[in-house]
Design an enzyme around this catalytic site. Structure first.
Site, PDB file in Angstrom:
ATOM      1  N   PRO A   1       0.763  -1.229   0.000  1.00  0.00           N
ATOM      2  CA  PRO A   1       0.000   0.000   0.000  1.00  0.00           C
ATOM      3  C   PRO A   1       0.800   1.288   0.000  1.00  0.00           C
ATOM      4  O   PRO A   1       1.538   1.577   0.927  1.00  0.00           O
ATOM      5  CB  PRO A   1      -0.815  -0.086   1.288  1.00  0.00           C
ATOM      6  CG  PRO A   1      -0.455  -1.372   1.941  1.00  0.00           C
ATOM      7  CD  PRO A   1       0.812  -1.823   1.334  1.00  0.00           C
ATOM      8  N   GLU A   2       0.615   2.076  -1.036  1.00  0.00           N
ATOM      9  CA  GLU A   2       1.037   3.472  -1.064  1.00  0.00           C
ATOM     10  C   GLU A   2      -0.243   4.299  -1.174  1.00  0.00           C
ATOM     11  O   GLU A   2      -1.337   3.740  -1.041  1.00  0.00           O
ATOM     12  CB  GLU A   2       1.990   3.714  -2.246  1.00  0.00           C
ATOM     13  CG  GLU A   2       3.220   2.826  -2.148  1.00  0.00           C
ATOM     14  CD  GLU A   2       4.204   2.984  -3.302  1.00  0.00           C
ATOM     15  OE1 GLU A   2       4.177   4.036  -3.957  1.00  0.00           O
ATOM     16  OE2 GLU A   2       4.981   2.051  -3.533  1.00  0.00           O
TER      17      GLU A   2
ATOM     18  N   LYS B   1      -0.252   7.384   3.904  1.00  0.00           N
ATOM     19  CA  LYS B   1      -0.454   5.934   3.934  1.00  0.00           C
ATOM     20  C   LYS B   1      -1.305   5.525   5.128  1.00  0.00           C
ATOM     21  O   LYS B   1      -1.326   4.373   5.516  1.00  0.00           O
ATOM     22  CB  LYS B   1       0.907   5.221   3.959  1.00  0.00           C
ATOM     23  CG  LYS B   1       1.743   5.512   2.715  1.00  0.00           C
ATOM     24  CD  LYS B   1       3.121   4.901   2.773  1.00  0.00           C
ATOM     25  CE  LYS B   1       3.982   5.418   1.626  1.00  0.00           C
ATOM     26  NZ  LYS B   1       5.383   5.005   1.730  1.00  0.00           N
TER      27      LYS B   1
ATOM     28  N   ARG C   1      18.477  18.085   2.136  1.00  0.00           N
ATOM     29  CA  ARG C   1      18.917  16.692   1.967  1.00  0.00           C
ATOM     30  C   ARG C   1      19.903  16.587   0.808  1.00  0.00           C
ATOM     31  O   ARG C   1      19.932  15.587   0.096  1.00  0.00           O
ATOM     32  CB  ARG C   1      17.709  15.802   1.663  1.00  0.00           C
ATOM     33  CG  ARG C   1      16.611  15.902   2.695  1.00  0.00           C
ATOM     34  CD  ARG C   1      16.953  15.069   3.902  1.00  0.00           C
ATOM     35  NE  ARG C   1      15.944  15.232   4.945  1.00  0.00           N
ATOM     36  CZ  ARG C   1      15.865  14.459   6.012  1.00  0.00           C
ATOM     37  NH1 ARG C   1      16.735  13.497   6.186  1.00  0.00           N
ATOM     38  NH2 ARG C   1      14.941  14.653   6.917  1.00  0.00           N
TER      39      ARG C   1
ATOM     40  N   ARG D   1      16.452   0.218  -0.826  1.00  0.00           N
ATOM     41  CA  ARG D   1      15.242  -0.252  -1.508  1.00  0.00           C
ATOM     42  C   ARG D   1      15.568  -0.555  -2.956  1.00  0.00           C
ATOM     43  O   ARG D   1      16.348   0.164  -3.598  1.00  0.00           O
ATOM     44  CB  ARG D   1      14.130   0.824  -1.464  1.00  0.00           C
ATOM     45  CG  ARG D   1      13.833   1.384  -0.089  1.00  0.00           C
ATOM     46  CD  ARG D   1      13.290   0.346   0.872  1.00  0.00           C
ATOM     47  NE  ARG D   1      12.066  -0.263   0.398  1.00  0.00           N
ATOM     48  CZ  ARG D   1      10.841   0.275   0.501  1.00  0.00           C
ATOM     49  NH1 ARG D   1      10.694   1.442   1.088  1.00  0.00           N
ATOM     50  NH2 ARG D   1       9.787  -0.336   0.049  1.00  0.00           N
TER      51      ARG D   1
END
Length: 273
Positions: A2-3, A59, A156, A262
DNA sequence: TCCTATGTTGTATG
DNA sequence: ACATACAACATAGG
């Protein structure tokens, strides 16, 4: 699975139980999904309560109930990696991975999650709980601007863009496949340091984030099909999992590598360093 | 047997 | 305090 859009799809399944009372609450005896919630409190409050409405954000899902004495109840569910909501007959016997079963007169609302990365949250009282109100503004809201994205990428700067897109504090609801889909559409290599994107690339990234969210919600989130629909063949999604996949835009072979922990899929013909 | 999996969080380090 | 990297969580399926 699920996203953003899958969460919306699963949320709507429980619409079957709107305005009906909960006659029994079954919780898995040793479910790890009740990380901060007491089983006893959950059972005590939800038994006899009526499901009023639900929403999804990022989510997470929120199911609002009214207790028998009209106290507002807030049930939050996060599906983790393998969670699902289903509707079963009222006589449903909980299976191994069924962690929460809300029995109603004509059906049972079931939260199942074999891998137990999911979460059940609960709150009672008039005010919305922090775990719901503190979710970052949606990528389809006015607050999600190119300037906000630019600020975030600057902070970032040294991290590859791929894992940055997974940070829920700025990209709520974006998960592994959506992040790859966005970068593929934007023609940005997933290993590019976030701080190296040009202003034009940031605008494109912002636009494609919205595009993927909008269309995923339309295709998956709005569906009432019995099984989760897949995005069309013109997207990266149907080509990304198996070995030997090819880019639907260029026909060139796709590549898969671990980035930021990932598995990441991209099209080297479109996305270069 | 070994590897993979649409997620988050805690911890160590800079 | 902030950014960064990574192990840990627990299970099923190829």
């Amino acid at each position: 699975m699920p996203e953003l859009a899958e969460v919306e799809y699963y949320r709507r399944r429980w619409d079957a139980g709107l305005h009906a009372p909960v006659t029994r609450v079954l919780v898995h005896p040793k479910a790890g999904v009740f990380k901060t919630t007491s089983h006893a409190v959950l059972v005590r409050h939800l038994t006899g309560a009526t499901l009023l409405s639900s929403e999804a954000a990022a989510k997470q899902m929120l199911f609002r109930f009214a207790a028998a004495d009209h106290t507002p109840l807030w049930l939050g569910i996060h599906l983790g990696m393998t969670g699902e909501l289903t509707v079963q007959p009222a006589a449903h016997t909980p299976r191994k991975s069924d962690h929460l079963v809300l029995v109603q007169p004509d059906r049972a609302l079931v939260f199942t999650d074999p891998r137990m990365f999911g979460r059940v949250l609960f709150h009672h009282g008039p005010d919305a709980p922090a775990w719901w109100t503190s979710i970052a503004p949606a990528v389809l809201s006015p607050a999600f601007t190119p300037a906000a994205v630019a600020d975030f990428l600057r902070r970032r700067a040294r991290t590859p863009i791929k894992p940055v897109l997974l940070l829920q504090e700025r990209f709520p609801g974006i998960g592994n496949w959506m992040a790859d889909e966005i970068l593929w559409r934007a023609a940005i290599h997933p290993r590019r340091p976030a701080g190296s994107l040009t202003p034009a690339e940031i605008k494109t990234l912002h636009r494609e984030t919205r595009f993927v969210a909008t269309h995923a919600l339309r295709i998956i989130g709005s569906s009432t099909a019995a099984t989760l629909p897949d995005p069309p063949k013109t997207w990266l999604f149907p080509h990304r999992w198996a070995d030997g996949g090819t880019c639907p835009k260029t026909g060139a072979p796709l590549v898969r590598e671990d980035i930021g922990g990932r598995t990441t899929c991209w099209s080297p013909a479109r996305q270069t360093l």
